[in-house]
Design a protein around this motif. Structure first.
Motif, PDB file in Angstrom:
ATOM      1  N   SER A  94       0.832  -1.200   0.000  1.00 18.17           N
ATOM      2  CA  SER A  94       0.000   0.000   0.000  1.00 18.17           C
ATOM      3  C   SER A  94       0.870   1.254   0.000  1.00 18.17           C
ATOM      4  O   SER A  94       2.090   1.171   0.095  1.00 18.17           O
ATOM      5  CB  SER A  94      -0.938  -0.014   1.207  1.00 18.17           C
ATOM      6  N   TYR A  95       0.224   2.401  -0.077  1.00 21.01           N
ATOM      7  CA  TYR A  95       0.920   3.656  -0.343  1.00 21.01           C
ATOM      8  C   TYR A  95       0.842   4.660   0.803  1.00 21.01           C
ATOM      9  O   TYR A  95       1.137   5.825   0.626  1.00 21.01           O
ATOM     10  CB  TYR A  95       0.381   4.272  -1.637  1.00 21.01           C
ATOM     11  N   ALA A  96       0.465   4.205   1.969  1.00 20.65           N
ATOM     12  CA  ALA A  96       0.469   5.053   3.170  1.00 20.65           C
ATOM     13  C   ALA A  96       0.322   4.122   4.381  1.00 20.65           C
ATOM     14  O   ALA A  96      -0.269   3.043   4.268  1.00 20.65           O
ATOM     15  CB  ALA A  96      -0.688   6.057   3.121  1.00 20.65           C
ATOM     16  N   PRO A  97       0.894   4.505   5.526  1.00 21.26           N
ATOM     17  CA  PRO A  97       1.602   5.765   5.793  1.00 21.26           C
ATOM     18  C   PRO A  97       3.083   5.677   5.458  1.00 21.26           C
ATOM     19  O   PRO A  97       3.691   4.610   5.570  1.00 21.26           O
ATOM     20  CB  PRO A  97       1.419   5.919   7.298  1.00 21.26           C
ATOM     21  N   LEU A 125       1.296  11.664   2.670  1.00 22.93           N
ATOM     22  CA  LEU A 125       2.146  10.751   3.431  1.00 22.93           C
ATOM     23  C   LEU A 125       1.296   9.920   4.395  1.00 22.93           C
ATOM     24  O   LEU A 125       1.495   8.730   4.540  1.00 22.93           O
ATOM     25  CB  LEU A 125       3.227  11.505   4.208  1.00 22.93           C
ATOM     26  N   THR A 126       0.308  10.566   5.041  1.00 21.82           N
ATOM     27  CA  THR A 126      -0.541   9.867   6.003  1.00 21.82           C
ATOM     28  C   THR A 126      -1.683   9.139   5.300  1.00 21.82           C
ATOM     29  O   THR A 126      -2.003   9.415   4.133  1.00 21.82           O
ATOM     30  CB  THR A 126      -1.139  10.852   7.007  1.00 21.82           C
ATOM     31  N   VAL A 127      -2.327   8.235   6.017  1.00 20.28           N
ATOM     32  CA  VAL A 127      -3.497   7.533   5.477  1.00 20.28           C
ATOM     33  C   VAL A 127      -4.627   8.510   5.199  1.00 20.28           C
ATOM     34  O   VAL A 127      -5.309   8.428   4.166  1.00 20.28           O
ATOM     35  CB  VAL A 127      -3.946   6.415   6.444  1.00 20.28           C
ATOM     36  N   ASP A 128      -4.843   9.452   6.090  1.00 17.66           N
ATOM     37  CA  ASP A 128      -5.904  10.439   5.888  1.00 17.66           C
ATOM     38  C   ASP A 128      -5.674  11.231   4.599  1.00 17.66           C
ATOM     39  O   ASP A 128      -6.589  11.415   3.789  1.00 17.66           O
ATOM     40  CB  ASP A 128      -5.962  11.376   7.089  1.00 17.66           C
ATOM     41  N   GLU A 129      -4.448  11.711   4.406  1.00 15.26           N
ATOM     42  CA  GLU A 129      -4.132  12.466   3.191  1.00 15.26           C
ATOM     43  C   GLU A 129      -4.269  11.591   1.953  1.00 15.26           C
ATOM     44  O   GLU A 129      -4.743  12.043   0.895  1.00 15.26           O
ATOM     45  CB  GLU A 129      -2.707  13.020   3.281  1.00 15.26           C
ATOM     46  N   LEU A 174       2.306   3.647  13.840  1.00 12.74           N
ATOM     47  CA  LEU A 174       1.858   3.997  12.488  1.00 12.74           C
ATOM     48  C   LEU A 174       0.590   3.247  12.119  1.00 12.74           C
ATOM     49  O   LEU A 174      -0.317   3.810  11.490  1.00 12.74           O
ATOM     50  CB  LEU A 174       2.967   3.690  11.483  1.00 12.74           C
ATOM     51  N   LEU A 175       0.514   1.996  12.502  1.00  5.21           N
ATOM     52  CA  LEU A 175      -0.677   1.203  12.214  1.00  5.21           C
ATOM     53  C   LEU A 175      -1.892   1.759  12.948  1.00  5.21           C
ATOM     54  O   LEU A 175      -2.971   1.919  12.359  1.00  5.21           O
ATOM     55  CB  LEU A 175      -0.431  -0.257  12.588  1.00  5.21           C
ATOM     56  N   ARG A 176      -1.734   2.058  14.221  1.00  3.04           N
ATOM     57  CA  ARG A 176      -2.853   2.628  14.984  1.00  3.04           C
ATOM     58  C   ARG A 176      -3.327   3.937  14.360  1.00  3.04           C
ATOM     59  O   ARG A 176      -4.532   4.183  14.211  1.00  3.04           O
ATOM     60  CB  ARG A 176      -2.431   2.881  16.427  1.00  3.04           C
ATOM     61  N   SER A 177      -2.379   4.798  14.017  1.00  3.77           N
ATOM     62  CA  SER A 177      -2.732   6.084  13.434  1.00  3.77           C
ATOM     63  C   SER A 177      -3.478   5.896  12.114  1.00  3.77           C
ATOM     64  O   SER A 177      -4.486   6.564  11.856  1.00  3.77           O
ATOM     65  CB  SER A 177      -1.466   6.918  13.225  1.00  3.77           C
ATOM     66  N   GLY A 178      -2.995   4.977  11.274  1.00  5.17           N
ATOM     67  CA  GLY A 178      -3.639   4.743   9.992  1.00  5.17           C
ATOM     68  C   GLY A 178      -5.036   4.165  10.133  1.00  5.17           C
ATOM     69  O   GLY A 178      -5.943   4.501   9.365  1.00  5.17           O
ATOM     70  N   MET A 179      -5.231   3.317  11.121  1.00  6.94           N
ATOM     71  CA  MET A 179      -6.575   2.782  11.332  1.00  6.94           C
ATOM     72  C   MET A 179      -7.508   3.844  11.904  1.00  6.94           C
ATOM     73  O   MET A 179      -8.696   3.880  11.562  1.00  6.94           O
ATOM     74  CB  MET A 179      -6.518   1.534  12.209  1.00  6.94           C
ATOM     75  N   ARG A 520     -16.499   7.341  -3.170  1.00 14.34           N
ATOM     76  CA  ARG A 520     -16.054   7.878  -1.890  1.00 14.34           C
ATOM     77  C   ARG A 520     -14.936   7.022  -1.319  1.00 14.34           C
ATOM     78  O   ARG A 520     -14.883   5.816  -1.577  1.00 14.34           O
ATOM     79  CB  ARG A 520     -17.211   7.903  -0.891  1.00 14.34           C
ATOM     80  N   ALA A 521     -14.083   7.649  -0.539  1.00 13.09           N
ATOM     81  CA  ALA A 521     -13.131   6.902   0.272  1.00 13.09           C
ATOM     82  C   ALA A 521     -13.863   6.473   1.534  1.00 13.09           C
ATOM     83  O   ALA A 521     -14.128   7.298   2.414  1.00 13.09           O
ATOM     84  CB  ALA A 521     -11.921   7.761   0.599  1.00 13.09           C
ATOM     85  N   LEU A 522     -14.243   5.202   1.610  1.00 18.24           N
ATOM     86  CA  LEU A 522     -14.966   4.694   2.770  1.00 18.24           C
ATOM     87  C   LEU A 522     -13.991   4.560   3.928  1.00 18.24           C
ATOM     88  O   LEU A 522     -12.857   4.130   3.743  1.00 18.24           O
ATOM     89  CB  LEU A 522     -15.612   3.349   2.445  1.00 18.24           C
TER      90      LEU A 522
END
Length: 525
Positions: A94-97, A125-129, A174-179, A520-522
């Motif tokens: 995958s491409y983030a984070p 860089l982040t999952v949100d972005e 990083l995993l927690r933040s991305g989830m 949409r990004a679900l």
């Protein structure tokens, strides 16, 4: 007044129940089922679905559309199949984070032959972005799992070694933040460096976070471990036993180690289920594979990252070692049904698209290994391959028929000669496996492509046609639906799928793409 009213169709609600008669009204991107007369109901658009099936939009549980869909947001190869939601970030790739733009760019180069190529100046860089790149910018919905490759790259780096305590802690953070940013879980690709450097213990530690945050563990197994058959799958299921995380195995049984054997694999799933492991898997109705062409290069060449890999591809001594290690596969490289290459971007190489490595070697008057290495260098690593795997069509269908199996296309959308599954997976299920072969009932096939994957991911308002649910749906003719895509001519759109709606907006209308981009990004939670 409703926006859209669909009359006279046979409604399959996605739960596995038989069809029923009802009209489907769409109001503010939500479904309302209406029984009885609707002649007095006013609608901006009325669709007559006489003789057709109306069902939820299909959910592709294994998609490699990540970068391709950003370049071609209309996403015709998939949305024309009835796909309204795709799971991306699979295979650990995958491409983030990411913590640095340089690592992201290097990763994009390494993985270009699988998921397509990064934009020139990626803005995340982040999952949100990252997820924001898809929201209302593409034709279908996107669900995302975090690959373990970016977690490793952003903490351990590109080397084959275990993480230190501080590096392991960074991966977990990083995993927690991305989830928290909306990922539905984590994936691994245990044959794809650098994600393949992770041990079972490392994966289990990450999966405890996934479990605690209500996610799912999606895995491409470690094909080369143990007996190359049962052992790689046992490793995946043991993670579920150890941690309690729900496990989903990608492209189940796609191994050449044991030709046509499927019963031991299904028993493995059933035994794990009896032990309390929450396990599901996906498959596709084809015998052709596809991946980044780098899978044919030994894993040791990747040590240190893409720049070190490029240096080894240039090094005659490294090539000599590679040649010795890849000789057992040389017959497959030269056979008429052997591995083909594709996705070339340089004009001088496009004539080679769809040719076997042996044919390319003859065309270029080179040894096959030299031809492959030279092309990887010329194309900055970003080419793909299509091959043939050992599970024959009959046994592949036995896997698809299992009640815990759902559908994942594993579609690569690069070049002129991708695997035919890229354009045909979902209509082939409906046309070949349901109508022509009778392997599945229509209700069961639709369930495998709608409510079952929605439940696996925890999509609370998709996968079923029910009042108040999101208006993702498909209308198709059960007598006509099929895929004409073949290995020789793969880029052919399916027949018999007349309408596809995503979030209440028609993307396919009377068989034509409307240009709408309502995806949409679900986000989990």
């Amino acid at each position: 007044m409703v926006e859209t009213l669909i009359r006279n169709g046979r409604v399959y609600d996605g739960t596995g129940s038989d069809w029923f008669g009802a009209s489907v009204a769409i109001e503010k991107a939500r479904v309302r089922l209406i029984s009885g007369d609707t002649s007095s109901l006013k609608a901006e658009r009325v669709i007559d679905a006489t003789g057709k099936i109306v069902c939820p939009g299909f959910i592709d549980m294994h998609a490699h559309s990540t970068m391709v869909i950003l370049e071609h947001p209309e996403h015709e190869p998939k949305v024309r199949q009835g796909v309204t939601t795709e799971l991306i970030g699979v295979d650990g790739n995958s491409y983030a984070p990411f913590l640095s733009a340089e690592d992201l760019r290097n990763w994009g180069m390494l993985n270009g032959g699988l998921d397509g190529h990064l934009p020139e100046d990626p803005q995340w860089l982040t999952v949100d972005e990252y997820l924001s790149q898809y929201d209302r910018r593409v034709a279908v919905n996107i669900a995302y799992v975090i690959g373990n490759a970016p977690l490793r790259i952003s903490s351990v780096g590109w080397n084959d070694r275990p993480p230190s305590d501080s590096e392991a802690k960074k991966m977990l953070e990083l995993l927690r933040s991305g989830m928290r940013d909306g990922a539905f879980g984590m994936s691994t690709g245990l044959t794809y460096p650098p994600g393949s450097y992770a041990t079972a213990d490392e994966v289990a530690a990450l999966c405890k976070v996934v479990r605690d945050m209500g996610g799912v563990y999606v895995t491409h197994i470690r094909y080369g471990s143990g007996d190359g058959f049962i052992d790689p799958n046992r490793e995946a299921l043991d993670v579920g036993r150890r941690t309690g995380v729900p496990v989903h195995v990608s492209h189940y049984a796609s191994t050449w180690k044991r030709n046509g054997q499927f019963r031991p694999l299904l028993r493995l799933v059933e035994d794990a289920t009896s032990d309390g492991v929450d396990v599901t898997f996906d498959a596709y109705p084809y015998v052709h594979t596809g991946s980044r062409a780098l899978v044919m290069i030994p894993e040791w060449t990747h040590e240190g990252g893409p720049q070190a890999l490029l240096a080894r591809l240039r090094d005659p001594k490294a090539r000599s070692r590679m040649r010795q290690e890849t000789d057992p596969r040389a017959a497959r490289w030269r056979a008429g049904d052997g591995i083909t290459l594709g996705g070339f971007r340089k004009p001088r190489n496009k004539k080679l698209d769809g040719m076997t490595i042996g044919q390319i070697a003859d065309e270029l008057a080179k040894d096959p290994l030299d031809a492959l290495c030279d092309l990887l260098l010329d194309e900055d690593l970003g080419i793909s391959e299509v091959g043939l795997y050992a599970n024959n069509a009959t046994n592949n269908r036995k896997v698809l028929a299992h009640p815990r199996c759902m559908v994942g296309s594993d579609a690569l959308l690069l070049g002129d000669y991708p695997s035919p599954r890229s354009y045909g997976t979902f209509p082939k299920m409906l046309g070949d496996l349901v109508r022509e072969e009778g392997l599945l009932s229509m209700a069961d096939a639709i369930r495998k492509m709608t409510s079952l994957p929605a439940q696996r991911l925890g999509l609370q308002d998709r996968g079923i046609l029910r009042d108040g649910f999101a208006a993702d749906l498909v209308i198709f003719d059960p007598l006509e639906v099929h895929s004409p895509a073949t290995l020789e001519s793969p880029r052919q759109f399916p027949r018999g799928i007349s309408h596809v709606m995503v979030n209440g907006v028609l993307v396919i209308d009377d068989g034509e793409h409307t240009g709408a981009l309502p995806g949409r990004a679900l986000r989990n939670g």
